[in-house]
Write an enzyme that holds these catalytic residues in place. Structure first.
Site, PDB file in Angstrom:
ATOM      1  N   CYS A  52       0.653  -1.246  -0.204  1.00 16.16           N
ATOM      2  CA  CYS A  52      -0.028  -0.048   0.044  1.00 16.16           C
ATOM      3  C   CYS A  52       0.864   1.388  -0.046  1.00 16.16           C
ATOM      4  CB  CYS A  52      -0.739   0.089   1.330  1.00 16.16           C
ATOM      5  SG  CYS A  52      -1.872   1.629   1.554  1.00 16.16           S
TER       6      CYS A  52
HETATM    7  N1  GSH Z   1      -6.440   5.776   4.779  1.00 16.49           N
HETATM    8  C1  GSH Z   1      -6.262   6.148   3.287  1.00 16.49           C
HETATM    9  C2  GSH Z   1      -6.678   5.187   2.315  1.00 16.49           C
HETATM   10  C3  GSH Z   1      -5.679   4.178   2.429  1.00 16.49           C
HETATM   11  C4  GSH Z   1      -6.038   2.958   1.441  1.00 16.49           C
HETATM   12  O1  GSH Z   1      -7.070   3.242   0.715  1.00 16.49           O
HETATM   13  N2  GSH Z   1      -5.675   2.003   1.589  1.00 16.49           N
HETATM   14  C5  GSH Z   1      -5.822   1.033   0.658  1.00 16.49           C
HETATM   15  C6  GSH Z   1      -4.635   0.361   0.187  1.00 16.49           C
HETATM   16  S1  GSH Z   1      -3.383   1.024  -0.645  1.00 16.49           S
HETATM   17  C7  GSH Z   1      -6.908  -0.105   1.269  1.00 16.49           C
HETATM   18  O2  GSH Z   1      -6.348  -0.441   2.343  1.00 16.49           O
HETATM   19  N3  GSH Z   1      -7.628  -0.423   0.740  1.00 16.49           N
HETATM   20  C8  GSH Z   1      -8.639  -1.449   1.216  1.00 16.49           C
HETATM   21  C9  GSH Z   1     -10.089  -1.196   0.569  1.00 16.49           C
HETATM   22  O3  GSH Z   1     -10.499  -0.310  -0.089  1.00 16.49           O
HETATM   23  O4  GSH Z   1     -10.846  -2.301   0.689  1.00 16.49           O
HETATM   24  C10 GSH Z   1      -7.037   7.722   3.189  1.00 16.49           C
HETATM   25  O5  GSH Z   1      -6.806   8.460   4.011  1.00 16.49           O
HETATM   26  O6  GSH Z   1      -8.029   7.742   2.605  1.00 16.49           O
END
Ligand code: GSH
Length: 125
Positions: A52
Site C-alpha cells: 500500500c
Molecule cells: N487511509 C487512506 C486510504 C488508504 C487506502 O485506501 N489503503 C488501501 C490500500 S493502498 C486499502 O487499504 N484498501 C482496502 C479497501 O479499499 O478495501 C485515506 O486516508 O484515504
C-alpha cells in the site's frame, strides 16, 4: 456494512468514476495532546501493508523521525483477499501482537461493532 463483512462494494458512480469514501476514523497526535491524542513512547501501534502506497509512506516517516522503537508495527499479508487485509505467515508479515486479530476488519469492529465503511491500511491504533 453495519458490522457485517461484505466483499461487494459500490465504489463507482453512474458515469463509472471511482469514488473513494472518506476514511471512517481520522484523528491526530499533537505535541501537547490538546488537539488530539498525546505523543507517548509505546502507546501507538502501526498496521501496514507493504503493498500500500499510503502505508509505506507512514513507514518512511516512522523511520525518518526515529520512531521505530516508539511505535510498534504489524504487517499484513501483501495480498488483500475477499476477506480484506489479513495476517499470515507470508515472508515479511508481522502478526498483530497487540490486538491478536487475524483480519484487519476485526480491529475496526473493536472500535465500532456496527461499523460501516472501508477497512484500510495504514492504521495507527
Ligand atoms: N487511509 C487512506 C486510504 C488508504 C487506502 O485506501 N489503503 C488501501 C490500500 S493502498 C486499502 O487499504 N484498501 C482496502 C479497501 O479499499 O478495501 C485515506 O486516508 O484515504
Amino acid at each position: 456494512m453495519n458490522g457485517q463483512w461484505t466483499s461487494k462494494r459500490q465504489q463507482d458512480d453512474e458515469q463509472g468514476r471511482f469514488l473513494r469514501p472518506p476514511t471512517r476514523f481520522r484523528n491526530w497526535i499533537s505535541q501537547d495532546g490538546e488537539q488530539g491524542f498525546p505523543p507517548e513512547v509505546g502507546r501507538y501501534h502501526l498496521y501496514v501493508s507493504y503493498a500500500c502506497p499510503w502505508a509505506h509512506r507512514t513507514l518512511i516517516m516512522r523511520a525518518l523521525k526515529g520512531l521505530e522503537q516508539a511505535i510498534s508495527l504489524s504487517v499484513v499479508d501483501p495480498y488483500m483477499g475477499d476477506e480484506g487485509w489479513f495476517f499470515s505467515e507470508a515472508p515479511g508479515c508481522i502478526p498483530d501482537t497487540v490486538n491478536g486479530t487475524t483480519y484487519v476488519r476485526d480491529l475496526y469492529l473493536k472500535v465500532d461493532p456496527q461499523m460501516t465503511g472501508r477497512v484500510t491500511v495504514p492504521i495507527l491504533s
